[in-house]
Design a protein around this motif. Structure first.
Motif, PDB file in Angstrom:
ATOM      1  N   LEU A 260       1.219  -0.966   0.129  1.00  0.00           N
ATOM      2  CA  LEU A 260      -0.157   0.166   0.018  1.00  0.00           C
ATOM      3  C   LEU A 260       0.896   0.866  -0.025  1.00  0.00           C
ATOM      4  CD1 LEU A 260      -3.048  -1.263   2.204  1.00  0.00           C
ATOM      5  CD2 LEU A 260      -3.108  -0.646   0.159  1.00  0.00           C
ATOM      6  N   ILE A 261       2.196   1.017   1.014  1.00  0.00           N
ATOM      7  CA  ILE A 261       2.846   2.122   0.929  1.00  0.00           C
ATOM      8  C   ILE A 261       3.464   2.641  -0.723  1.00  0.00           C
ATOM      9  CG2 ILE A 261       4.625   2.847   1.959  1.00  0.00           C
ATOM     10  CD1 ILE A 261       5.292   1.798   4.301  1.00  0.00           C
ATOM     11  N   ALA A 262       3.788   1.676  -1.181  1.00  0.00           N
ATOM     12  CA  ALA A 262       4.248   1.792  -2.728  1.00  0.00           C
ATOM     13  C   ALA A 262       3.576   2.199  -3.591  1.00  0.00           C
ATOM     14  CB  ALA A 262       4.755   0.528  -3.382  1.00  0.00           C
ATOM     15  N   GLN A 263       2.103   1.816  -3.235  1.00  0.00           N
ATOM     16  CA  GLN A 263       1.059   2.638  -3.908  1.00  0.00           C
ATOM     17  C   GLN A 263       0.929   4.067  -3.994  1.00  0.00           C
ATOM     18  OE1 GLN A 263      -1.303  -0.863  -3.165  1.00  0.00           O
ATOM     19  NE2 GLN A 263      -1.946  -1.122  -4.603  1.00  0.00           N
TER      20      GLN A 263
ATOM     21  N   ALA B 235       3.179  -9.560  -3.075  1.00  0.00           N
ATOM     22  CA  ALA B 235       2.602  -8.575  -3.191  1.00  0.00           C
ATOM     23  C   ALA B 235       4.736  -7.520  -3.197  1.00  0.00           C
ATOM     24  CB  ALA B 235       2.214  -8.043  -2.306  1.00  0.00           C
ATOM     25  N   ARG B 236       4.641  -7.877  -2.491  1.00  0.00           N
ATOM     26  CA  ARG B 236       5.697  -7.356  -1.284  1.00  0.00           C
ATOM     27  C   ARG B 236       6.538  -7.224  -3.463  1.00  0.00           C
ATOM     28  NH1 ARG B 236       8.144  -3.892   0.628  1.00  0.00           N
ATOM     29  NH2 ARG B 236      10.440  -3.838   1.231  1.00  0.00           N
ATOM     30  N   ALA B 237       7.128  -7.658  -4.048  1.00  0.00           N
ATOM     31  CA  ALA B 237       8.245  -7.990  -5.231  1.00  0.00           C
ATOM     32  C   ALA B 237       7.401  -6.417  -6.264  1.00  0.00           C
ATOM     33  CB  ALA B 237       8.296  -9.497  -5.746  1.00  0.00           C
ATOM     34  N   LYS B 238       6.208  -7.115  -6.531  1.00  0.00           N
ATOM     35  CA  LYS B 238       5.105  -5.827  -7.186  1.00  0.00           C
ATOM     36  C   LYS B 238       5.700  -4.932  -6.902  1.00  0.00           C
ATOM     37  CE  LYS B 238       0.910  -4.535  -8.538  1.00  0.00           C
ATOM     38  NZ  LYS B 238       0.814  -3.773  -8.591  1.00  0.00           N
TER      39      LYS B 238
ATOM     40  N   TYR C  28      10.127 -15.369  -6.824  1.00  0.00           N
ATOM     41  CA  TYR C  28       9.117 -15.620  -6.937  1.00  0.00           C
ATOM     42  C   TYR C  28       9.369 -13.747  -8.365  1.00  0.00           C
ATOM     43  CZ  TYR C  28       6.143 -17.539  -3.006  1.00  0.00           C
ATOM     44  OH  TYR C  28       5.979 -17.995  -2.581  1.00  0.00           O
ATOM     45  N   GLU C  29       8.783 -13.520  -9.005  1.00  0.00           N
ATOM     46  CA  GLU C  29       9.429 -11.850 -10.448  1.00  0.00           C
ATOM     47  C   GLU C  29       8.097 -11.261 -10.630  1.00  0.00           C
ATOM     48  OE1 GLU C  29      12.274 -13.994 -13.118  1.00  0.00           O
ATOM     49  OE2 GLU C  29      10.955 -13.512 -14.220  1.00  0.00           O
ATOM     50  N   TYR C  30       8.006 -10.702 -10.493  1.00  0.00           N
ATOM     51  CA  TYR C  30       7.691  -9.563 -10.989  1.00  0.00           C
ATOM     52  C   TYR C  30       7.769  -8.565 -11.972  1.00  0.00           C
ATOM     53  CZ  TYR C  30       3.356  -6.831 -10.931  1.00  0.00           C
ATOM     54  OH  TYR C  30       2.315  -5.892 -10.955  1.00  0.00           O
ATOM     55  N   THR C  31       7.446  -8.014 -13.174  1.00  0.00           N
ATOM     56  CA  THR C  31       7.561  -7.235 -14.124  1.00  0.00           C
ATOM     57  C   THR C  31       6.886  -5.814 -14.105  1.00  0.00           C
ATOM     58  OG1 THR C  31       8.389  -9.422 -14.963  1.00  0.00           O
ATOM     59  CG2 THR C  31       9.119  -7.210 -16.185  1.00  0.00           C
ATOM     60  N   VAL C  32       7.408  -5.001 -14.103  1.00  0.00           N
ATOM     61  CA  VAL C  32       6.860  -3.336 -15.038  1.00  0.00           C
ATOM     62  C   VAL C  32       6.931  -3.175 -16.452  1.00  0.00           C
ATOM     63  CG1 VAL C  32       5.783  -1.429 -13.636  1.00  0.00           C
ATOM     64  CG2 VAL C  32       6.227  -3.416 -12.162  1.00  0.00           C
ATOM     65  N   ARG C  33       7.133  -2.742 -17.136  1.00  0.00           N
ATOM     66  CA  ARG C  33       7.009  -3.112 -18.552  1.00  0.00           C
ATOM     67  C   ARG C  33       6.167  -1.148 -18.142  1.00  0.00           C
ATOM     68  NH1 ARG C  33       6.679  -4.165 -23.902  1.00  0.00           N
ATOM     69  NH2 ARG C  33       6.252  -1.801 -25.107  1.00  0.00           N
ATOM     70  N   ILE C  34       7.478  -0.112 -18.584  1.00  0.00           N
ATOM     71  CA  ILE C  34       7.438   1.582 -18.253  1.00  0.00           C
ATOM     72  C   ILE C  34       7.784   1.955 -20.125  1.00  0.00           C
ATOM     73  CG2 ILE C  34       9.224   3.145 -18.089  1.00  0.00           C
ATOM     74  CD1 ILE C  34      11.061   1.404 -16.068  1.00  0.00           C
ATOM     75  N   SER C  35       8.036   1.238 -20.724  1.00  0.00           N
ATOM     76  CA  SER C  35       7.774   2.420 -21.908  1.00  0.00           C
ATOM     77  C   SER C  35       6.574   1.523 -22.405  1.00  0.00           C
ATOM     78  CB  SER C  35       9.214   1.495 -23.484  1.00  0.00           C
ATOM     79  OG  SER C  35       9.207  -0.187 -23.188  1.00  0.00           O
ATOM     80  N   ALA C  36       6.211   2.759 -23.346  1.00  0.00           N
ATOM     81  CA  ALA C  36       4.883   2.513 -24.250  1.00  0.00           C
ATOM     82  C   ALA C  36       4.332   0.910 -25.096  1.00  0.00           C
ATOM     83  CB  ALA C  36       4.057   3.359 -24.928  1.00  0.00           C
TER      84      ALA C  36
END
Lengths: 413, 797
Positions: free
Chosen positions: B50-53, B234-237, B308-316
């Motif tokens: 929640l803090i990260a959000q 959730a932590r990795a995310k 546990y792996e989490y990926t966030v795409r930055i580019s459009a």
């Protein structure tokens, strides 16, 4: 006592006349419309207009009234008082300045945002101590709650003439009070009726940024107007002293005649670059430091032309612009930021939350950072990520603004 | 002797019912502790998420207001916050409140105010984030600042129910399992145990209890794995989201990463701040551009199945270059958490085992006594049953006293500081307790003859409970000292009462055996109290632990009133004590006795109270150890004492060289203390090494004290002076004198901490002192041995 209805009529008349004088159609008197288009040169100006200007948007929230005295302006909030007790604030100008125009606009905006219920009297004492004393006498008898000292001259005069006075004073648009000997230190209050703010960053803080940018700095060329004593005292001398203690070679480039600045700078910068290349051939550890002297910074194109790959940095955020005629980076405090902080200090004092003497010297932190990536690429420099994150203004490789006042304005990714 | 295979139905019912109660309490305790732990960890994972959000919204707002723009002019709030609220079922609302506390923006359900700042403040990445609680919801509150002042707060409102729901649902099934297992165990006791030979019955019951506990524990652990796994993801995310947000503008402005320095250190910094993550990297077109390990630049991302792996795409989508952030968290993090839980469950299991054994004995004794209705016939079984009745009283009295020992020293230190006193005063409540305990022994013995053992027990329990009740009210330092003194008097009175009860209800031939009930009750009560108190305090708080102690003391008092027979011992304790004091002078003048008491006995007791019970909890708290860890470390000490006592007694009887055993005890104590003191020289980052040193050091001290406690009595009673004043008087005299060590321990250590500071090295210096005292003792061993041997020979003859 004045008749309120007559007073209102008089104000309406003056506002109307002012609008007409500034080329705004009398039928609408729309200041916001005026704000969105370049105003025509006023045919007839209000009696204060030669020394007191502000953004027209101010008039959406404030009533600015001229008086019979051209050096005296009264400003009242349009919004009704919600406390019943309206505070009174006096702003003392020494002379006209575009910096003061920016500052008063910001102060009034912040007061409005904070719903500070205060009327504002602005008076120009024309740097005349006799007039100044009369203004102070008026302030004392008129039960003013706060004085704002606009500009270094006003602050210096009030420090001499009104230190320990009954009314608290906040300095705005003024140079470093610690360097000028007005305050004992940055982290202390003055223990008097004065609360200081500073247009200058403490030299250690400013140089910490430079050190992060160029950890192996070898040469620093300081560009200054030899006639601008305060810039020499507060912006040049501290840098020289700092550099000396760290074995960094300093080259003081002083323009002697502002009218001939371009020609002088052509030679001075060319020579300085050659000197710097002797111990730093690729100039990757050399910088030009442009102080806030108008005659110097308006010649940024000349400085760029002869500085080769040395980074041109400035303390004035406005020198970083889109395109090639720009400093690569600026680290300093804008008039607007300083005025914002001064307004916050004023609000704290006027609402009774703090006493003026308790407030430590107000230095905006982090400073205003502006970056021109076109120049970054041109000279092959790298920037710390922290600079990028903190920058309020960024121009991309094409010289387009992508972040202005901290807000992204363009998404190209 | 009853060896018949079939027990009467009544007895079987009693056994089964008792085991049902004990198993149920054990299972409830196990599930409650596991549930509390799961909820705490799951809540922590979720709050971090929640803090990260919240930081995404905070950062966006701050970049708008930073130059001084008024927050209410920010137009992107709902665009940013609405999708978050819709995507995360946990979040009820995301709001922005201005500096006056007025709500300016709102996404999700309306909440009109920020909760008052009553909960703890967390420091996250240099920005103060607070988590505030109200009755049915909590808020994650993030300050929004410009460069001039704080302009408001971003507030994420979350109903508490939604966070606990996941854990509650998972543990509901575990509750059913726990209930079924308890019933199954009771049925096993009822239907099967009675068919077994009497000699093996208790072993089968114990085996059944272990199996029941283990079955429930397996279910609990598997539930924890599932809950923690969700939290870890959730932590990795949250870490990946936070990283991508910081790099988002670089991509948006199409800035070349080569023009920016500090991206690789940024990943290194995240790894440092979140040591649990295995890897975090920025990938451009599939290749690593920045990684916590700078050498990885240009390589491929190494995907591991056990992460546990989490990926966030930055580019459009469809952008020329694909820029992503990846974060990998090893699944081991879940198992590390589980290890902590299993460790706690083991401690709980040991405590439950003591309860089970005790109450099984109690239930049987009650049945035994209710069946024997012929007055005047006093069988051995009835005698044991009568003694069994008092065992729970002593066990529970020691249990309630030790419930708070894992956190009492730091609590007392804080209480002294709150009263404006130096840290050294923190030992005063301990001194008050042990001093009051020692002083109360003599008058209690005198009173016993007039009022009887039962009344003494009742009075002792009342005072001990009252002391705990006062402590539960969160009183000031001086009242605390008074409360501890009251508890000390209560425990002293109770101790004499229990001793008198045992003497009154046991025949002379079985008094030693009966007296072992005290030894067992003390060690078992101490272990169980430390285990349960240190675990529960994290969930119920300090005051409620004292209150729980007071309630249990009250319940024990009621049991004592109803269950204990009123008999007097016929022994005048006051006379015994009086004569002991009188003979003390004679004893102290004897070299063997004086050397033994002063050089070994008193120092050993001072180490127990001054170091194991006072200094260790202080130092461990100071070094960030959890209270349950402190409790379990002290449990380890008590366990080692029990085990070592057994072997030391055998060796003492076999070798008849108690001086050597005592010197071994002193040397081992010094070694244990030196090992603990070595923690001061260990790199603070090597927590495993430090913890290992502490555990081994405490275990060695426990073994050392096992080598001292029983053999030291043998040593003094074997000496020539014992022949002169009598073995009983010698033993009694020794027992009285060793209490000086109990009182002096906290005083000495407290003062040493004041002079030299509370540090591990002080324990090393004490260890050296113990060794020197032991060396002086053993240097006279030959003369002492001759003295002892001759007496032993005479005694044998």
């Amino acid at each position: 006592m004045r008749n309120p209805s007559l007073e209102l009529d008089r104000r309406s008349f003056i506002r109307h006349a002012t609008a007409l004088a500034m080329g705004i159609p009398a039928a609408t008197t729309s200041w916001s419309a005026w704000a969105q288009q370049a105003p025509a040169a006023p045919a007839a100006t209000p009696n204060y207009w030669d020394w007191f200007k502000y953004s027209p948007k101010i008039l959406e929230k404030w009533i600015v009234d001229a008086t019979d005295n051209p050096n005296h302006v009264e400003i009242e909030p349009i919004r009704r008082s919600n406390t019943g007790v309206r505070k009174r604030m006096l702003v003392i100008y020494p002379r006209p300045s575009s910096a003061y125009d920016i500052s008063i606009t910001k102060i009034l905006n912040v007061f409005e945002d904070k719903s500070i219920d205060a009327s504002v009297t602005v008076m120009n004492f024309l740097n005349d101590p006799a007039r100044g004393r009369a203004v102070l006498k008026r302030a004392e008898s008129g039960n003013y709650d706060l004085i704002m000292a606009m500009g270094s001259e006003t602050t210096a005069w009030l420090w001499e003439a009104y230190r320990g006075g009954r009314i608290p004073v906040v300095s705005v648009c003024s140079k470093d009070p610690v360097v000028l000997g007005q305050s004992p230190g940055y982290n202390k209050g003055s223990n008097t009726n004065f609360a200081f703010t500073s247009l200058n960053m403490p030299i250690d803080v400013q140089m910490a940024y430079v050190n992060e940018l160029k950890p192996k700095l070898r040469n620093i060329a300081i560009l200054v107007d030899s006639r601008n004593v305060s810039a020499i005292e507060t912006q040049s001398k501290p840098v020289v002293d700092y550099a000396k203690t760290r074995n960094i070679r300093t080259l003081e480039i002083a323009v002697q005649n502002p009218a001939n600045a371009r020609a002088e700078l052509e030679t001075l910068v060319k020579d300085a670059t050659a000197q710097m290349m002797r111990n730093d051939p690729d100039l990757s550890n050399s910088i030009y430091w442009v102080t806030g002297s108008t005659s110097v910074f308006r010649e940024i194109a000349t400085i760029n032309a002869y500085s080769s790959r040395a980074a041109v940095l400035s303390v004035v955020p406005e020198i970083v612009k889109g395109g090639a005629d720009s400093a690569v980076l600026s680290i300093g405090i804008s008039f607007e930021s300083n005025a914002h902080l001064a307004a916050v200090y004023a609000a704290e004092i006027i609402t009774g939350r703090m006493r003026a003497g308790e407030l430590k010297v107000g230095v905006v932190s982090p400073p205003d950072i502006a970056i021109n990536f076109r120049k970054v690429r041109d000279i092959g420099m790298t920037l710390p990520l922290s600079f990028f994150e903190a920058a309020s203004t960024i121009y991309d490789y094409e010289g387009n603004p992508v972040r202005v006042d901290g807000v992204s304005v363009k998404q190209t990714g | 002797m009853n060896s018949s295979r079939d027990l009467p139905v009544g007895k079987r019912l009693i056994d089964a019912f008792t085991m049902l109660i004990v198993a149920s309490i054990s299972m409830v305790l196990l599930i409650y502790v596991a549930f509390g732990e799961a909820r705490r960890n799951y809540e922590r994972f979720q709050i971090e998420k929640l803090i990260a959000q919240g930081q995404v919204v905070q950062s966006s707002l701050e970049s708008f207001v930073r130059p001084g723009l008024p927050a209410h002019q920010y137009v992107g709030f709902n665009l940013l916050a609405e999708p978050m609220v819709k995507a995360d079922p946990l979040i009820d609302a995301i709001s922005f409140f201005n500096a006056n506390g007025e709500r300016t923006f709102q996404a999700g359900q309306a909440h009109n105010q920020i909760f008052p700042r009553i909960s703890e403040t967390l420091k996250v990445n240099d920005s103060q984030v607070t988590v505030r609680h109200s009755g049915d919801a909590f808020q994650v509150v993030l300050p929004v600042r410009n460069r001039f002042e704080q302009v408001g707060h971003v507030v994420l409102t979350v109903p508490s129910q939604k966070v606990t729901e996941r854990v509650e649902t998972a543990f509901r099934q575990v509750m059913y399992v726990g209930a079924a297992v308890s019933v199954g165990f009771a049925l096993f006791v009822f239907f099967f145990v009675h068919n077994l030979a009497a000699s093996t019955r208790s072993r089968w019951v114990a085996g059944g209890f272990v199996a029941s506990f283990l079955i429930t524990a397996v279910f609990v652990v598997s539930t924890l794995v599932s809950v923690y796994a969700q939290g870890a993801q959730a932590r990795a995310k949250s870490i990946a989201d936070s990283l991508s947000q910081r790099l988002d503008d670089l991509v948006a402005y199409n800035i070349n990463f080569d023009d920016i320095v500090g991206i690789i250190p940024l990943f290194g910094e995240y790894k440092r701040l979140n040591p649990e993550i295995r890897s975090a990297a920025l990938l451009v077109d599939g290749k690593i551009r920045a990684h916590a390990d700078p050498a990885r630049r240009g390589t491929d991302w190494d995907h591991r199945a056990d992460d546990y792996e989490y990926t966030v795409r930055i580019s459009a989508e469809g952008a020329a270059r694909e820029v992503i952030v990846k974060v990998a968290l090893p699944r081991d993090i879940v198992y590390q958490q589980i290890f902590r839980s299993v460790k706690n469950f083991t401690a709980l299991f040991v405590a439950s085992g003591f309860f089970a054994a005790l109450f099984m004995g109690l239930a049987r004794s009650l049945k035994q006594l209710s069946d024997s209705n012929v007055e005047g016939q006093w069988t051995q079984e009835e005698e044991l049953a009568t003694i069994n009745l008092v065992k729970p009283v002593f066990f529970l009295a020691v249990f309630v006293e030790h419930l708070s020992y894992a956190f009492l020293p730091p609590l007392m230190k804080a209480s002294a500081a709150a009263a404006g006193l130096s840290g050294g005063w923190g030992s005063l409540p301990f001194v008050a307790y042990y001093l009051a305990f020692a002083i109360s022994l003599y008058p209690s013995g005198r009173i016993e003859r007039s009022f009887g053992a039962k009344n003494l027990i009742i009075a002792g329990l009342t005072l001990a409970g009252l002391g705990l009740f006062i402590m539960s009210m969160g009183v000031d330092f001086w009242t605390t000292v008074l409360a501890r003194a009251l508890s000390g008097i209560g425990q002293g009175v109770l101790f004499i009462g229990v001793q008198a009860y045992i003497l009154a209800n046991s025949s002379p031939g079985r008094r030693t055996q009966a007296g072992s009930a005290i030894v067992y009750g003390f060690q078992a009560g101490m272990i169980a109290g430390m285990a349960i108190g240190s675990l529960l305090v994290s969930y119920v708080g300090v005051e409620k632990i004292f209150l729980l102690g007071a309630v249990i003391a009250s319940a024990t008092l009621i049991y004592g009133l109803i269950g204990l027979p009123s008999r007097t011992s016929g022994t005048d304790f006051s006379d015994t004590m009086h004569s002991a004091w009188r003979e003390m002078a004679t004893l102290i003048k004897n070299g063997v006795f004086a050397r033994t008491v002063l050089l070994v006995g008193i120092p050993a007791k001072a180490v127990l109270t001054g170091i194991v019970l006072f200094a260790m909890p202080l130092l461990l708290t100071q070094n960030g150890y959890a209270r349950e860890d402190i409790g379990q470390i002290t449990m380890l000490y008590a366990g080692c004492v029990i085990i070592a006592s057994h072997f030391a007694s055998v060796r003492a009887d076999r070798d008849n060289n108690t001086a050597s055993i005592l010197f071994n005890g002193s040397t081992m104590t010094a070694c244990g203390l030196a090992m603990i003191a070595a923690v001061a020289f260990v790199d603070p980052a090597s927590s495993v090494v430090a913890t290992s040193l502490i555990i081994v050091g405490v275990a060695i001290i426990g073994i050392a004290h096992g080598y001292i406690n029983a053999p030291i009595v043998t040593h003094v009673t074997n000496s020539r002076i014992s022949q002169q004043v009598g073995m009983t008087s010698t033993a009694a005299g020794y027992r009285l004198l060793e209490r000086i060590g109990h009182v002096a321990g906290p005083i000495l250590v407290g003062q040493l901490f004041v002079i030299f500071g509370a540090s591990w090295t002080v324990l090393g210096a004490i260890g050296l002192g113990i060794f020197l005292l032991g060396a002086i003792f053993v240097s006279h061993a030959d003369a002492d041995h001759e003295d002892g041997v001759s007496l032993s020979s005479e005694a044998r003859a």
